[in-house]
Design a protein around this motif. Structure first.
Motif, PDB file in Angstrom:
ATOM      1  N   ILE B 337       0.835  -1.197   0.000  1.00  0.00           N
ATOM      2  CA  ILE B 337       0.000   0.000   0.000  1.00  0.00           C
ATOM      3  C   ILE B 337       0.869   1.245   0.000  1.00  0.00           C
ATOM      4  N   ASN B 338       1.939   1.193   0.795  1.00  0.00           N
ATOM      5  CA  ASN B 338       2.842   2.333   0.860  1.00  0.00           C
ATOM      6  C   ASN B 338       3.483   2.607  -0.490  1.00  0.00           C
ATOM      7  N   GLU B 339       3.878   1.551  -1.199  1.00  0.00           N
ATOM      8  CA  GLU B 339       4.546   1.729  -2.487  1.00  0.00           C
ATOM      9  C   GLU B 339       3.592   2.283  -3.547  1.00  0.00           C
ATOM     10  N   LEU B 340       2.293   2.150  -3.270  1.00  0.00           N
ATOM     11  CA  LEU B 340       1.292   2.694  -4.182  1.00  0.00           C
ATOM     12  C   LEU B 340       1.235   4.220  -4.083  1.00  0.00           C
ATOM     13  N   GLY B 341       1.859   4.770  -3.037  1.00  0.00           N
ATOM     14  CA  GLY B 341       1.817   6.221  -2.854  1.00  0.00           C
ATOM     15  C   GLY B 341       0.887   6.641  -1.732  1.00  0.00           C
ATOM     16  N   VAL B 342       0.666   5.720  -0.789  1.00  0.00           N
ATOM     17  CA  VAL B 342      -0.189   6.035   0.350  1.00  0.00           C
ATOM     18  C   VAL B 342       0.671   6.106   1.605  1.00  0.00           C
ATOM     19  N   ALA B 343       0.731   7.276   2.218  1.00  0.00           N
ATOM     20  CA  ALA B 343       1.534   7.432   3.431  1.00  0.00           C
ATOM     21  C   ALA B 343       0.636   7.323   4.653  1.00  0.00           C
ATOM     22  N   VAL B 418       9.828  14.116  12.758  1.00  0.00           N
ATOM     23  CA  VAL B 418      10.589  13.118  12.006  1.00  0.00           C
ATOM     24  C   VAL B 418       9.629  12.186  11.266  1.00  0.00           C
ATOM     25  N   ILE B 419       8.588  11.746  11.974  1.00  0.00           N
ATOM     26  CA  ILE B 419       7.619  10.852  11.340  1.00  0.00           C
ATOM     27  C   ILE B 419       6.941  11.558  10.170  1.00  0.00           C
ATOM     28  N   VAL B 420       6.518  12.777  10.424  1.00  0.00           N
ATOM     29  CA  VAL B 420       5.831  13.543   9.378  1.00  0.00           C
ATOM     30  C   VAL B 420       6.771  13.760   8.193  1.00  0.00           C
ATOM     31  N   ALA B 421       8.027  14.056   8.486  1.00  0.00           N
ATOM     32  CA  ALA B 421       8.997  14.265   7.404  1.00  0.00           C
ATOM     33  C   ALA B 421       9.116  13.006   6.556  1.00  0.00           C
ATOM     34  N   ARG B 422       9.168  11.866   7.216  1.00  0.00           N
ATOM     35  CA  ARG B 422       9.304  10.604   6.493  1.00  0.00           C
ATOM     36  C   ARG B 422       8.071  10.336   5.631  1.00  0.00           C
ATOM     37  N   GLU B 423       6.896  10.546   6.225  1.00  0.00           N
ATOM     38  CA  GLU B 423       5.674  10.163   5.545  1.00  0.00           C
ATOM     39  C   GLU B 423       5.248  11.157   4.473  1.00  0.00           C
ATOM     40  N   LEU B 424       5.551  12.428   4.686  1.00  0.00           N
ATOM     41  CA  LEU B 424       5.025  13.439   3.770  1.00  0.00           C
ATOM     42  C   LEU B 424       5.944  13.738   2.591  1.00  0.00           C
ATOM     43  N   GLY B 426       8.093  12.262  -0.872  1.00  0.00           N
ATOM     44  CA  GLY B 426       7.912  11.237  -1.899  1.00  0.00           C
ATOM     45  C   GLY B 426       6.698  11.559  -2.746  1.00  0.00           C
ATOM     46  N   ASP B 427       6.407  10.650  -3.648  1.00  0.00           N
ATOM     47  CA  ASP B 427       5.345  10.878  -4.611  1.00  0.00           C
ATOM     48  C   ASP B 427       4.031  10.385  -4.032  1.00  0.00           C
ATOM     49  N   LEU B 428       3.374  11.252  -3.246  1.00  0.00           N
ATOM     50  CA  LEU B 428       2.178  10.826  -2.524  1.00  0.00           C
ATOM     51  C   LEU B 428       0.913  11.019  -3.338  1.00  0.00           C
ATOM     52  N   LYS B 429      -0.002  10.056  -3.159  1.00  0.00           N
ATOM     53  CA  LYS B 429      -1.329  10.194  -3.754  1.00  0.00           C
ATOM     54  C   LYS B 429      -2.370  10.317  -2.638  1.00  0.00           C
ATOM     55  N   ALA B 430      -2.084   9.659  -1.551  1.00  0.00           N
ATOM     56  CA  ALA B 430      -3.026   9.702  -0.430  1.00  0.00           C
ATOM     57  C   ALA B 430      -2.254   9.684   0.881  1.00  0.00           C
ATOM     58  N   LEU B 431      -2.879  10.235   1.900  1.00  0.00           N
ATOM     59  CA  LEU B 431      -2.230  10.313   3.199  1.00  0.00           C
ATOM     60  C   LEU B 431      -3.267   9.962   4.259  1.00  0.00           C
TER      61      LEU B 431
END
Lengths: 386, 514
Positions: B337-343, B418-424, B426-431
């Protein structure tokens, strides 16, 4: 010119790797407690020896000469230490994954019996040594890996705690091989020509070359196990897989969240652990004994726990800890001969070493060592890790 | 009960010039504070301002380096909390100190057992508890098992426990953090009734609305020092916030009108179980479109955690389906799911969000350590990892001595960054974000909110789950209220009111009976 430049770069890269591993190995700070624990145990052991009416210095002098008093003694000590490296790695690797593998005893037996069986197969004598030796080592490694992997699978499929299942698997394999090697009717693996229960001797082609004709024999298996220590250090510290192992060990919940396949890491780590024990057993079968006897590995797995904890699960420090452990056992007979102090005293000192490392508060208080790292023995950290 | 109070409005607790240092940090620096009889004194400050440290000294858990504490005019120096309790001081901690398998009565008398010979005299205890409950309007059932009680009820048990030990000075540490809006109102009534009968209360909080609602006087702490005292009538939310943070705070989150695109996350009839095997997501439907923030409000324990974990692949769905970016992702694992662009910014920072013993750099690549950029042929590229980490630390304003620092040495706010930096990145589609600002100070909250809105404006679909109604209201474009595992209602954020949402949260219905 370009080639030379590349070679230079390659060498300097390799050199920097060596340097990195060495600094890792000699970053002794977390090992202070272990060093002091050894010192303290010898002091308490000395008191014990003097209580039974022997001058402790006489006894320790004899012990030291038994350990490193000459070329033969040194070779014997090293030879005695070699299998301990494998059994200690079996605990250390699993521990990084947050698993408490106390099944090295059984994994040694599983690896040993497999190696002995494969080594004694009739067609082994037709193979050249260059094929037969790796084959017997791989067979033992696989035997240990399978026996170590089972508790990993049980843990992931059923939630059975590996401490319980490894203890049970120890008994299972111990009595299993004992029967296989003892039984005359039916004959399973017993060498029927031998008066003592043991397996058929392995083929000459599967015998590891001897380095020194010491007691016990120092053989090439030493290099295999030393190599594995550095390999494990590299895998744990530098590879992606090592990162996964460490992450699962420290926080399985975060690992799951981060997409690491926690179950796969658990099974792989347990299998790898078992493999190290299996390799140690195979190298002993191949290099020292030439056949399998159930008593050969008695207590070796449990000593591995002590050694790994003494080295604080650092794979490179395990080499030193295993050398100390093995040479103490190797030197003890001379102490008994010359100072009339029982070999068991060495065992008592070793038990105290482990006790002091486990109850490290005593050592920290006596030597004023600050709490720098998490002790791998503390019940809490083990609890937290599993 | 101590009857020292002839003078109705005299000080019952005087703290003077208290200083307390821990290695590397001065938690309290020359702090003074006076609590009068029958008053509610709010102790306000950001996380790490030293509020809890100060109160732990009053309650005998720490000892001050300098300064004096006087209780009813008498100087005290408590060795442990038992001595504080003997002096009539009671403390209700943020994390309740109750034993879940014991009954209410057993919990209350614990450590103060009434005995008849060798046996507990539970009958007498029950009678005394009932009397206390009646007197202060604290409805508790002495025979209920604590584990079965709601959070609000457990808090009442804690209060009765303190009163049972004859406390007249009550220290309440963030008491409303775990309550629903309705429970908060009930709680304030109890507090009023307590002060009405002569008890004095120190109320620790960082919620400005509550401070203004209940406080008689307010003391604001910042970085261990008192930066201001005020009376409730003389203060406004703005003035208090500025004092707390030390600069002007913008309350309203500035954001442009949402420009929603097609649905990115589509959840249909979703069901899943909590850790005990109880179905807590019970047929939930929700749709989040690109470029919008869908806020999920609700009292905690209505299936928020299970919803988020199931959508992100950490928990199996037992029914229904999840679709993301047009693909069915039901049954996928977190990595897929993460690799799909969902953080996913997880609710539980220390359990899921970080590995406490790892460095900042390793935590920043926790879910992408295996990408080609950071790992070649299975060997980690430390240089690339550190370079990325330095960049993110800079970009997200993480306050740290370096990327090699162990993350556990950072404050909660910086860990969350740090968590937010990691998750936000990259090429995000959904969060999917759960409780993104829980326990953070105003400054970090502002920062994280801004980042979430930036993403929305870039067309990311955001599913926001939060227990803070203010956060939901200020960030969301649409709001759904989660009640017993499904959405009780969905409203446009522009039309939503606290009252309407509060009612939905408490009853699962708009209007009607409560």
């Amino acid at each position: 010119m370009n080639g030379a430049k590349n070679a230079n770069a390659g060498i300097s890269r390799a050199a920097s790797q060596v340097h990195r591993l060495l600094t890792e190995a000699w970053r002794l700070q977390p090992l202070y407690v272990s060093l002091y624990a050894i010192l303290l145990s010898f002091v308490v052991g000395g008191v014990l020896i003097s209580i039974i009416g022997v001058n402790p210095f006489t006894a320790y002098w004899a012990l030291l000469r038994g350990m490193v008093g000459g070329g033969d003694e040194i070779a014997g000590s090293v030879a005695r230490s070699v299998p301990f490296i494998g059994s200690a790695l079996a605990l250390a690797f699993a521990f990084r994954a947050g698993l408490f593998n106390i099944g090295a005893e059984g994994q040694l037996l599983a690896g040993g019996i497999t190696a002995a069986y494969v080594g004694a197969l009739s067609w082994m004598s037709d193979l050249p040594g260059i094929v037969a030796i790796p084959l017997i080592l791989v067979a033992g490694t696989m035997g240990g890996a399978i026996w170590g992997g089972i508790p990993g699978v049980l843990r992931t499929k059923t939630g059975a705690h590996e401490v319980i299942s490894t203890i049970m698997l120890n008994s299972l394999v111990l009595f299993g091989v004992r029967w296989m090697v003892n039984s005359r009717d039916p004959v399973v693996l017993r060498d029927t020509e031998s008066t003592v229960p043991r397996t058929d001797p392995i083929s000459d082609t599967a015998v590891l070359p001897e380095l020194v004709d010491s007691q016990p024999t120092l053989h090439v298996g030493l290099f295999a196990l030393l190599g594995v220590c550095f390999l494990v250090a590299f895998v744990l510290n530098r590879t992606t897989f090592g990162f996964e192992v460490g992450t699962v060990g420290l926080n399985p919940h975060a690992s799951h969240y981060a997409g690491i396949n926690v179950n796969r890491v658990i099974v792989a780590s347990m299998a790898a652990s078992g493999a190290f024990a299996g390799l140690a057993a195979a190298s002993e079968i191949s290099g020292t004994n030439g056949f399998f006897q159930p008593g050969t590995f008695f207590l070796m797995g449990f000593d591995g726990i002590a050694i790994a904890l003494l080295a604080r699960t650092n794979p490179v420090a395990i080499i030193a800890a295993a050398l100390l452990w093995g040479s103490m056992l190797s030197g003890a007979p001379l102490m008994q001969q010359e100072a009339d102090v029982s070999i068991d005293v060495v065992r008592i000192i070793q038990a105290m070493v482990l006790l002091f490392v486990a109850a490290d508060a005593i050592v920290r208080y006596l030597f004023r060592v600050r709490e720098l790292d998490q002790s791998p023995f503390k019940a809490t950290s083990i609890e937290g890790a599993v | 009960m101590a009857q020292a109070s002839g003078n109705a409005a005299g000080p019952v607790l005087e703290i003077e010039g208290i200083t307390k240092a821990f290695p590397g940090v001065v938690a309290n620096d020359n702090v003074s504070l006076t609590l009068n009889q029958g008053e509610i004194h709010c102790l306000l400050g950001e996380n790490g301002a030293g509020k809890s440290t100060l109160m732990n000294m009053v309650f005998g858990l720490y000892r001050p380096d300098r300064g004096t504490i006087r209780v009813r005019g008498e100087q005290v120096s408590f060795q442990d909390s038992g001595e504080a309790i003997a002096r009539g001081i009671g403390m209700v901690h943020q994390h309740f100190q109750l034993i879940p398998v014991f009954t209410v009565a057993e919990n209350i008398i614990l450590g103060n057992e009434i005995t008849k010979g060798a046996f507990l005299d539970l009958d007498t205890a029950r009678r005394q508890i009932d009397a206390l409950a009646e007197r202060y309007g604290l409805a508790v059932d002495p025979d209920a098992t604590v584990g079965d009680l709601s959070v609000g009820e457990q808090q009442r048990v804690e209060l009765v426990k303190a009163l049972f030990r004859d406390a007249d000075i009550l220290i309440l540490d963030e008491p409303t953090a775990v309550l629903t809006p309705g429970e908060v109102d009930d709680f304030f009534e109890v507090v009023d009734s307590l002060t009405g009968q002569g008890k004095s209360i120190i109320f620790i909080t960082h919620k400005l609305r509550e401070v203004l609602a209940v406080a008689d006087r307010i003391t604001v702490l910042r970085a261990g020092q008192v930066v201001g005292t005020a009376t409730a009538d003389g203060a406004t939310q703005q003035s208090l916030a500025n004092l707390m943070v030390g600069r002007d705070v913008v309350f309203r989150v500035d954001k442009a009108e949402a420009d929603p695109g097609p649905a990115v996350i589509r959840v249909q009839g979703l069901r899943s179980l909590d850790d005990r095997g109880v179905e807590t997501v019970t047929g939930l439907d929700v749709e989040v479109r690109a470029g919008e923030i869908f806020g999920i409000a609700g009292v905690e324990g209505n299936g928020q955690r299970e919803l988020v974990e199931t959508v992100c692949g950490m928990r199996p769905a037992t029914g229904g389906r999840v679709e993301m970016l047009g693909q069915e992702t039901t049954g996928w694992g977190p990595r897929q799911i993460n690799e799909l662009g969902v953080a996913h910014v997880p609710e539980n920072r220390s359990k899921h969000g970080v590995v406490a013993q790892y460095t900042i750099a390793d935590n920043l690549v926790l879910n992408r350590y295996h990408h080609r950029k950071f790992s070649q042929r299975g060997v980690r590229n430390t240089a690339a990892i550190n370079a990325e980490a330095r960049e993110l630390v800079e970009q997200f304003d993480v306050r740290t001595p370096g990327v090699d620092a162990v993350i556990d040495t950072l404050s909660g706010g910086n860990q969350q960054k740090v968590i937010v930096a990691r998750e936000l990145t990259g090429d995000l589609k959904a969060l999917v974000v759960a409780q993104p600002t829980r326990g953070l100070d105003v400054g970090s909250i502002e920062f994280i909110h801004r980042k979430i809105i930036e993403l929305r404006d870039r067309g990311v679909a955001v599913l926001l789950v939060s227990a803070e109604l203010d956060e939901i209201l200020s960030l969301s474009d649409r709001i759904g209220v989660l009640y017993r595992g499904r959405l009780a209602g969905t409203v446009e954020a522009a039309d939503a009111t606290r009252e309407e949402l509060g009612l939905l949260m408490a009853t699962g219905a708009t209007g009607g009976k409560s």
